[in-house]
Design a protein around this motif. Structure first.
Motif, PDB file in Angstrom:
ATOM      1  N   ILE A   1      37.627  57.473  -0.731  1.00 31.22           N
ATOM      2  CA  ILE A   1      36.495  57.661   0.165  1.00 31.22           C
ATOM      3  C   ILE A   1      35.539  56.479   0.086  1.00 31.22           C
ATOM      4  O   ILE A   1      35.009  56.013   1.104  1.00 31.22           O
ATOM      5  CB  ILE A   1      35.779  58.987  -0.162  1.00 31.22           C
ATOM      6  N   ALA A   2      35.315  55.960  -1.123  1.00 26.94           N
ATOM      7  CA  ALA A   2      34.450  54.785  -1.283  1.00 26.94           C
ATOM      8  C   ALA A   2      35.016  53.593  -0.530  1.00 26.94           C
ATOM      9  O   ALA A   2      34.283  52.861   0.153  1.00 26.94           O
ATOM     10  CB  ALA A   2      34.294  54.459  -2.768  1.00 26.94           C
ATOM     11  N   ARG A   3      36.302  53.383  -0.633  1.00 23.31           N
ATOM     12  CA  ARG A   3      36.943  52.271   0.079  1.00 23.31           C
ATOM     13  C   ARG A   3      36.919  52.490   1.589  1.00 23.31           C
ATOM     14  O   ARG A   3      36.775  51.540   2.366  1.00 23.31           O
ATOM     15  CB  ARG A   3      38.377  52.077  -0.426  1.00 23.31           C
ATOM     16  N   LEU A   4      37.045  53.728   2.011  1.00 24.98           N
ATOM     17  CA  LEU A   4      36.994  54.039   3.444  1.00 24.98           C
ATOM     18  C   LEU A   4      35.634  53.660   4.013  1.00 24.98           C
ATOM     19  O   LEU A   4      35.544  53.069   5.102  1.00 24.98           O
ATOM     20  CB  LEU A   4      37.270  55.522   3.673  1.00 24.98           C
ATOM     21  N   MET A   5      34.575  53.997   3.308  1.00 23.56           N
ATOM     22  CA  MET A   5      33.228  53.658   3.761  1.00 23.56           C
ATOM     23  C   MET A   5      33.078  52.145   3.913  1.00 23.56           C
ATOM     24  O   MET A   5      32.451  51.652   4.859  1.00 23.56           O
ATOM     25  CB  MET A   5      32.204  54.201   2.761  1.00 23.56           C
ATOM     26  N   TYR A   6      33.691  51.396   2.997  1.00 20.57           N
ATOM     27  CA  TYR A   6      33.624  49.934   3.046  1.00 20.57           C
ATOM     28  C   TYR A   6      34.412  49.378   4.227  1.00 20.57           C
ATOM     29  O   TYR A   6      33.887  48.582   5.016  1.00 20.57           O
ATOM     30  CB  TYR A   6      34.159  49.377   1.728  1.00 20.57           C
ATOM     31  N   ILE A   7      35.661  49.794   4.386  1.00 21.86           N
ATOM     32  CA  ILE A   7      36.469  49.219   5.470  1.00 21.86           C
ATOM     33  C   ILE A   7      35.933  49.630   6.833  1.00 21.86           C
ATOM     34  O   ILE A   7      36.128  48.917   7.825  1.00 21.86           O
ATOM     35  CB  ILE A   7      37.969  49.586   5.342  1.00 21.86           C
ATOM     36  N   ALA A   8      35.202  50.745   6.903  1.00 20.04           N
ATOM     37  CA  ALA A   8      34.625  51.177   8.179  1.00 20.04           C
ATOM     38  C   ALA A   8      33.625  50.163   8.717  1.00 20.04           C
ATOM     39  O   ALA A   8      33.429  50.064   9.930  1.00 20.04           O
ATOM     40  CB  ALA A   8      33.949  52.530   8.016  1.00 20.04           C
ATOM     41  N   THR A   9      33.007  49.398   7.834  1.00 23.16           N
ATOM     42  CA  THR A   9      32.010  48.422   8.286  1.00 23.16           C
ATOM     43  C   THR A   9      32.644  47.261   9.054  1.00 23.16           C
ATOM     44  O   THR A   9      31.928  46.449   9.645  1.00 23.16           O
ATOM     45  CB  THR A   9      31.207  47.859   7.103  1.00 23.16           C
ATOM     46  N   PHE A  10      33.968  47.178   9.065  1.00 26.26           N
ATOM     47  CA  PHE A  10      34.668  46.125   9.807  1.00 26.26           C
ATOM     48  C   PHE A  10      35.165  46.617  11.176  1.00 26.26           C
ATOM     49  O   PHE A  10      35.911  45.918  11.852  1.00 26.26           O
ATOM     50  CB  PHE A  10      35.849  45.596   8.980  1.00 26.26           C
ATOM     51  N   THR A  11      34.751  47.807  11.575  1.00 22.05           N
ATOM     52  CA  THR A  11      35.182  48.373  12.849  1.00 22.05           C
ATOM     53  C   THR A  11      34.651  47.546  14.015  1.00 22.05           C
ATOM     54  O   THR A  11      33.454  47.280  14.112  1.00 22.05           O
ATOM     55  CB  THR A  11      34.691  49.829  12.986  1.00 22.05           C
ATOM     56  N   HIS A  12      35.551  47.153  14.939  1.00 23.75           N
ATOM     57  CA  HIS A  12      35.168  46.336  16.089  1.00 23.75           C
ATOM     58  C   HIS A  12      34.523  47.201  17.161  1.00 23.75           C
ATOM     59  O   HIS A  12      34.859  48.379  17.329  1.00 23.75           O
ATOM     60  CB  HIS A  12      36.402  45.629  16.661  1.00 23.75           C
ATOM     61  N   TYR A  13      33.593  46.601  17.900  1.00 27.38           N
ATOM     62  CA  TYR A  13      32.794  47.351  18.879  1.00 27.38           C
ATOM     63  C   TYR A  13      33.638  48.012  19.951  1.00 27.38           C
ATOM     64  O   TYR A  13      33.464  49.187  20.260  1.00 27.38           O
ATOM     65  CB  TYR A  13      31.793  46.391  19.532  1.00 27.38           C
ATOM     66  N   TYR A  14      34.549  47.286  20.559  1.00 27.73           N
ATOM     67  CA  TYR A  14      35.310  47.837  21.673  1.00 27.73           C
ATOM     68  C   TYR A  14      36.519  48.655  21.228  1.00 27.73           C
ATOM     69  O   TYR A  14      36.743  49.774  21.672  1.00 27.73           O
ATOM     70  CB  TYR A  14      35.833  46.702  22.571  1.00 27.73           C
ATOM     71  N   THR A  15      37.315  48.042  20.375  1.00 29.65           N
ATOM     72  CA  THR A  15      38.669  48.522  20.147  1.00 29.65           C
ATOM     73  C   THR A  15      38.813  49.474  18.970  1.00 29.65           C
ATOM     74  O   THR A  15      39.805  50.194  18.877  1.00 29.65           O
ATOM     75  CB  THR A  15      39.599  47.328  19.901  1.00 29.65           C
ATOM     76  N   GLY A  16      37.837  49.479  18.037  1.00 36.01           N
ATOM     77  CA  GLY A  16      38.002  50.231  16.804  1.00 36.01           C
ATOM     78  C   GLY A  16      38.867  49.492  15.803  1.00 36.01           C
ATOM     79  O   GLY A  16      39.061  49.961  14.684  1.00 36.01           O
ATOM     80  N   ARG A  17      39.375  48.327  16.207  1.00 35.93           N
ATOM     81  CA  ARG A  17      40.212  47.519  15.322  1.00 35.93           C
ATOM     82  C   ARG A  17      39.371  46.993  14.162  1.00 35.93           C
ATOM     83  O   ARG A  17      38.204  46.656  14.327  1.00 35.93           O
ATOM     84  CB  ARG A  17      40.785  46.352  16.128  1.00 35.93           C
TER      85      ARG A  17
END
Length: 314
Positions: free
Chosen positions: A102-118
């Motif tokens: 869950i901690a890692r998920l919160m971190y990688i979520a900050t790299f979510t792209h505006y349009y695509t979710g990539r």
């Protein structure tokens, strides 16, 4: 930026929406719906604001409120929306994930792209299955196992080009109109703060960060107090949840273990969590979350009040 004719359909729709639904504050463009600074993404010469009148300007942009929310967002690196169900355990929602997951998920979520979710970095570098292990600080084998848990939990999908796509059921960077369920709430999760916390944490300390994400369903959306009624706007009506109850909600065997965990989390010499004594029962300690990490409100005065709780006395 690309010519509008070269954009995807979804990108064109977003440009058109923002052309009709943004405000200029101190020479900078902001999305009226989210309060997000958009000047770094849209620079078309025709993307000019429609003339605003007093009645159609969002209160977020009045002189009284100034642009404190925007300054706060920019100062903490921008944000993604974290989506959750109020008063509903994150562990129940994601039963396949450990606290480290869950901690890692919160971190990688900050790299979510505006349009695509990539998932991609600020320079446009796309995060793929090959680069994922280094991002999450895991060996290749453990990263594959972790990624499979995320996929099985419907949090991440993998494209035909091995790109990682974040599910909009959990994290979103964009307009809140893209949130599909009316039962889902959201708050800003600030990118720079979360990344700094993760990158500075040792392997053993990463688990501690999961507490931030796990408390989201209980954080009052206006005052950042962990409470039984997270939608209450009137601070006098907020029913704070003390550490004993919160420890049970988060699955800790004792409230002492929870508070020890909370006390270990700091950012730039500020605590991520702080406490105040319940005036009706001095044995109870209520919890407030630093708005540099998460904040959902749009009221500058409320924001300043919460921020003041984390200022160190001289």
């Amino acid at each position: 930026m690309k010519n509008i004719n070269n954009l995807t359909r979804k990108e064109r729709e977003e440009v058109i929406r923002l052309s009709m639904n943004h405000s200029i504050v101190n020479g900078k463009a902001y999305d009226n719906e989210t309060g997000e600074y958009i000047g770094d993404r849209f620079q078309h010469e025709w993307l000019t604001p429609i003339k605003k009148t007093i009645k159609n300007i969002n209160p977020l942009y009045t002189k009284e409120n100034k642009n404190a929310i925007e300054i706060h967002c920019e100062g903490n690196g921008g944000f993604v929306f974290a989506l959750f169900k109020s008063n509903s355990s994150i562990l129940d929602r994601l039963p396949l994930l450990s606290k480290q997951d869950i901690a890692r998920l919160m971190y990688i979520a900050t790299f979510t792209h505006y349009y695509t979710g990539r998932l991609q970095k600020g320079d446009g570098t796309v995060i793929t299955t090959d680069t994922f292990p280094a991002l999450v600080r895991l060996t290749k084998q453990r990263a594959v196992e972790y990624l499979n848990r995320l996929i099985e939990s419907n949090v991440i999908t993998v494209s035909q080009y091995n790109e990682l796509i974040m599910s909009k059921e959990y994290f979103l960077r964009g307009t809140t109109k893209d949130i599909e369920s009316n039962n889902i709430n959201y708050t800003r999760l600030f990118k720079k703060t979360v990344r700094d916390l993760f990158q500075k944490a040792s392997s053993r300390e990463i688990t501690h960060l999961s507490t931030i994400y796990m408390t989201l369903p209980y954080i009052n959306l206006y005052h950042n107090i962990i409470s039984y009624n997270p939608h209450e706007k009137d601070v006098d009506m907020v029913r704070a949840m003390d550490t004993r109850v919160l420890s049970s909600e988060l699955g800790y065997s004792s409230y002492n273990k929870l508070t020890a965990m909370l006390n270990k989390l700091t950012i730039d010499n500020q605590s991520v969590f702080t406490y105040y004594i319940d005036v009706n029962d001095r044995r109870k300690r209520n919890v407030v979350v630093n708005p540099r990490v998460v904040y959902a409100g749009n009221n500058a005065n409320q924001l300043e009040s919460v921020k003041g709780m984390f200022n160190k006395s001289t």
